[in-house]
Scaffold this active site. Structure first.
Site, PDB file in Angstrom:
ATOM      1  N   LYS A  47     -15.835  -1.563   1.966  1.00 20.81           N
ATOM      2  CA  LYS A  47     -15.066  -2.182   0.976  1.00 20.81           C
ATOM      3  C   LYS A  47     -16.317  -2.547  -0.075  1.00 20.81           C
ATOM      4  CE  LYS A  47     -10.845  -3.264   3.281  1.00 20.81           C
ATOM      5  NZ  LYS A  47     -10.016  -4.481   3.863  1.00 20.81           N
ATOM      6  N   GLU A  85       0.786  -1.404   0.123  1.00 23.71           N
ATOM      7  CA  GLU A  85       0.051  -0.119   0.018  1.00 23.71           C
ATOM      8  C   GLU A  85       0.763   1.205   0.007  1.00 23.71           C
ATOM      9  OE1 GLU A  85      -3.041  -0.330   3.035  1.00 23.71           O
ATOM     10  OE2 GLU A  85      -3.844  -2.055   2.116  1.00 23.71           O
TER      11      GLU A  85
END
Length: 440
Positions: free
Chosen positions: A351, A210
């Site tokens: 999500k 990330e």
């Protein structure tokens, strides 16, 4: 405006793994594209991400079956339909699959189509995507929007990095800022100071999935101490009170085995932790103690996805901390309702690929907001250059966004899109940390 055609095809995510892209063609030669992200540490309650399992293609990771499902099964049902009828079309997708966890067509197939219908609707309505989401999907006509507070992942561990840190994400949260652009400036300056500190201490500056740094450190304390040093070095104040504070994603389900929480990487690397195995009560105390020593304002998944009592007890004893459920809920309304009954958390991570459609995601967001549960829109560790979640966070009024560090273009793209929206909306885009961190 009618849907003229629909095409799914295979592209790569930020880990170089195959994922689904969907292109929607509208009248007047207009088209939009959506790309579907993928997670590394996934909850067992998530909808099915359909992969082929064919060892001859991408080590069994290809998504040809999901693509075929879009092109051969979903496409014929959408041709000549009005793209502005979002909820009708999304419900059609859900019924075509007909399973609770999207096991027939695949959540990755359904989500690509669901997102591209939203994007197509915005084009047909001649509105920016965030405005279309707010007005046409959320039915909110207030002219003001909330800029999401960014939770920036500056040190990566767990399933997102090849280092010895068990905590998956060490983040900074700029509560000091008065605008999103100032929050990004704060984050950028701290990020670069952190790089200097790592180099000065001969620590690795390689990046995790990330975009955060992934150094080998003695323990979790060392990572938090590095972040505090970087905040101070950048001339900011590490504090929960309108300063720059910290947030964690523990991803505890990855650390839970035989009814114990275990720092697995710490054990295998012989790090300096005094204790590596914990009962649920000991685990709760560990995080409470950590939050008392550092300006930690938010902890995600601090218990296993089935440890409802652990979550509930932690929130009761730590009401001043944002306790976030990710694997606990998997963006599923059924589990959120259970969590509210348990008083398990005061925030939920959102999500869309965990549930598979945008309409079901919206149901979860609306229910959370009605019950005073903070909502945080999130990327996945396997991301693409698609910036949908940036508009989505603003459109639904989520208040917070997790989209990684300030490196790797698939992460930066989301931040840059919000900066672009800030230029469009100017003072109509409000950055208001106190609205979303009332408990600090």
């Amino acid at each position: 405006m009618k849907i003229v055609d629909l095409l799914a095809y295979q592209v790569l995510d930020s880990r170089g793994q195959p994922t689904v892209a969907v292109k929607l063609f509208l009248e007047n030669d207009q088209s939009v594209v959506a790309m579907v992200p993928s997670g590394a540490s996934t909850g067992t309650k998530e909808a099915l991400e359909l992969r082929d399992g064919d060892a001859n293609y991408f080590f069994s990771k290809s998504v040809k079956l999901a693509i075929q499902n879009v092109n051969n099964i979903i496409r014929p049902h959408l041709l000549n339909k009005n793209v502005l009828n979002f909820f009708e079309l999304d419900n059609l997708l859900i019924n075509l699959d007909g399973t609770e966890n999207k096991t027939k067509l695949g959540a990755n197939a359904l989500l690509g189509v669901s997102i591209v219908i939203v994007k197509g609707g915005a084009v047909a309505a001649s509105k920016p995507l965030y405005q279309y989401i707010k007005e046409d999907l959320m039915h909110n006509y207030d002219e003001h929007y909330y800029a999401p507070i960014p939770l920036m992942n500056f040190i990566n561990g767990g399933a997102h990095a090849d280092n010895n840190l068990d905590i998956q994400e060490f983040m900074i949260v700029p509560l000091n800022a008065i605008s999103f652009s100032q929050a990004i400036q704060t984050g950028s300056e701290i990020f670069h100071e952190l790089a200097k500190i790592l180099k000065a201490n001969h620590l690795n500056t390689a990046k995790g999935d990330e975009g955060g740094f992934a150094p080998m450190l003695n323990d979790n304390y060392a990572a938090l101490e590095l972040l505090v040093r970087a905040i101070k070095k950048a001339h900011y104040f590490p504090s929960k009170k309108q300063g720059v504070c910290l947030a964690l994603d523990v991803a505890s389900s990855e650390l839970y085995e035989n009814e114990k929480y275990v720092f697995k990487k710490a054990l295998s690397h012989n790090t300096n932790l005094e204790q590596t195995s914990f009962s649920s009560d000991e685990w709760a105390k560990y995080w409470s103690d950590l939050a008392s020593q550092f300006p930690i304002i938010s902890i995600e998944d601090c218990f296993d996805e089935n440890d409802w009592n652990g979550f509930s007890l932690f929130l009761k004893n730590n009401p001043h901390i944002q306790s976030v459920g990710d694997d606990l809920y998997c963006t599923n309304l059924k589990y959120l309702q259970k969590g509210i009954n348990f008083k398990a958390t005061n925030a939920i991570l959102i999500k869309p690929n965990q549930i598979g459609t945008i309409s079901e995601t919206l149901d979860v967001i609306k229910y959370a907001q009605e019950n005073n549960i903070n909502t945080i829109i999130s990327h996945r560790s396997g991301e693409t250059e698609d910036t949908f979640i940036a508009d989505f966070a603003i459109g639904v009024g989520a208040g917070q966004i997790k989209t990684g560090s300030l490196s790797r273009s698939e992460r930066i793209a989301k931040y840059n899109r919000i900066l672009e929206i800030e230029q469009e909306l100017k003072d109509k885009l409000v950055y208001e940390p106190n609205k979303f961190f009332k408990f600090n």
